[in-house]
Design an enzyme around this catalytic site. Structure first.
Site, PDB file in Angstrom:
ATOM      1  N   LYS A 130       0.825  -1.214   0.000  1.00 17.68           N
ATOM      2  CA  LYS A 130       0.000   0.000   0.000  1.00 17.68           C
ATOM      3  C   LYS A 130       0.852   1.254   0.000  1.00 17.68           C
ATOM      4  CE  LYS A 130      -4.487  -1.587   1.392  1.00 17.68           C
ATOM      5  NZ  LYS A 130      -5.629  -1.482   2.294  1.00 17.68           N
ATOM      6  N   LYS A 174      -5.660 -14.481  -8.675  1.00 16.79           N
ATOM      7  CA  LYS A 174      -6.945 -14.585  -7.984  1.00 16.79           C
ATOM      8  C   LYS A 174      -7.871 -13.442  -8.406  1.00 16.79           C
ATOM      9  CE  LYS A 174      -8.075 -14.254  -3.516  1.00 16.79           C
ATOM     10  NZ  LYS A 174      -7.946 -14.166  -2.059  1.00 16.79           N
ATOM     11  N   LYS A 177     -10.998  -7.628  -5.810  1.00 14.75           N
ATOM     12  CA  LYS A 177     -11.837  -6.439  -5.960  1.00 14.75           C
ATOM     13  C   LYS A 177     -11.015  -5.211  -6.305  1.00 14.75           C
ATOM     14  CE  LYS A 177     -12.264  -5.632  -0.963  1.00 14.75           C
ATOM     15  NZ  LYS A 177     -13.225  -5.546   0.132  1.00 14.75           N
TER      16      LYS A 177
END
Ligand code: TRP
Length: 337
Positions: A119, A201, A204
């Site tokens: 992040k 994977k 979102k």
């Protein structure tokens, strides 16, 4: 009274950020199975809005997404009386315990967290202290409720590890303050991969919106995304994750949504083209989503009901959280009135 009647059920705690959307992968791999857990466990489902603040949010959107996630939990089959569905900022003990845990968490440990590293690379202009101490707040979420099991994907395992380390560290200093939680990996759930790159994977946060199906996608969006899904040039419908990851992913999704086995589906579609597989998968997803979406749209209009659920469940969560926090304050030597 028998032991059984008195025995407390084990506690499950799950947190989801009210940002982004819930994917088909989250639904099949996790949420769909949560409704079955409330018999055996005391379950808490927390909308972690304080965690969401570690990256910049648009206030009105954050508010909307908090209510949407609450409605989605309920629409997906979680009963808000049999489960505690609530919002993190409504239970002040989360932030209070997080402060304490911060004082027992080392800079070195936090610096090793891969989510922090990822992040901070994504948001170079906003590497704030909250992002760094995110795991201490997450540990507080979990430890406040004397949680036994935490359902998480592989990306959150490191955060469960640090939670365990903090719990053990404080237990050994002050006696038994916390249950030391374990990750809960539901058995034999399908792993749903990205439609655009089936080696990854389904996520979102994927930038490519065709890669991900979300629970609120309209039927025509689902059809379009499926039609664009990456397959291969071999043109035979077989399950082979190594050689045919795209086709295998579609078969996994179709099987999970239709309840039919992959073998049965392969037989049914023998000799047919990928168009058939894609259309059938899209329809199966839409049929699975239809009742959830209908319930979601009904609930989201009933703000009063949703607010009532959040209020009532915040009260239930506070009662549990206060017990742990009081014990912690006392054992650590904070003067009691
Ligand atoms: N960090 C989790 C995520 O990004 C969300 C989360 C916050 C969480 N607190 C939690 C998950 C407690 C499980 C338990 O997905």
């Amino acid at each position: 009274m028998s032991q059984d009647v008195q025995a407390k059920k084990p506690v499950i705690f799950s947190g989801v950020q009210p940002s982004g959307r819930i994917t088909l992968g989250n639904y099949i791999g996790a949420i769909r199975n949560f409704a079955l857990l409330d018999q055996e466990y005391d379950c808490l489902y927390c909308v972690v809005d304080l965690h969401a603040l570690t990256v910049r949010q648009v206030p009105a959107e954050l508010r909307r997404q908090t209510l949407e996630l609450t409605a989605l939990y309920i629409a997906s089959g979680l009963d808000p009386q049999r489960n505690i569905i609530y919002c993190q900022s409504h239970v002040p003990q989360h932030a209070e315990l997080a402060w304490i845990l911060n004082c027992f968490t080392y800079m070195g440990e936090l610096g090793r967290m891969t989510q922090f590293k990822d992040k901070s690379a994504q948001h170079k202009d906003n590497i704030n202290a909250g992002l760094f101490t995110y795991p201490a707040l997450m540990a507080a979420d979990i430890l406040l409720y004397q949680t036994n099991l935490v359902p998480v994907g592989a990306d959150q395992k490191q955060h469960i590890e640090i939670t365990r380390d903090i719990a053990q560290r404080m237990n050994s200093l002050y006696g038994d303050l916390f249950v030391v939680p374990e990750p809960y990996i539901p058995k034999a759930t399908a792993r749903i991969m990205s439609l655009s790159d089936p080696s990854k994977k389904m996520s979102k946060s994927d930038e490519d919106e065709n890669a991900t199906i979300t629970l609120l996608d309209k039927p025509e969006d689902v059809r379009r995304k499926l039609r664009r899904a990456v397959t291969d040039s071999d043109a035979s419908i077989r399950f082979d994750e190594e050689q045919k990851p795209g086709v295998s992913n579609l078969l996994t999704i179709l099987s999970a949504c239709s309840g039919k086995s992959v073998d049965a589906l392969v037989q049914e579609m023998e000799g047919q083209g990928y168009g058939v597989l894609k259309d059938r998968t899209a329809e199966a997803i839409n049929e699975t989503f239809a009742p959830i979406q209908a319930e979601f749209h009904r609930l989201i209009k009933d703000k009063e009901y949703l607010t009532g659920v959040l209020r009532e469940n915040a009260g239930r969560a506070q009662a549990l959280a206060a017990r742990t926090l009081r014990k912690v304050y006392k054992k650590l030597g904070l003067y009691q009135l």
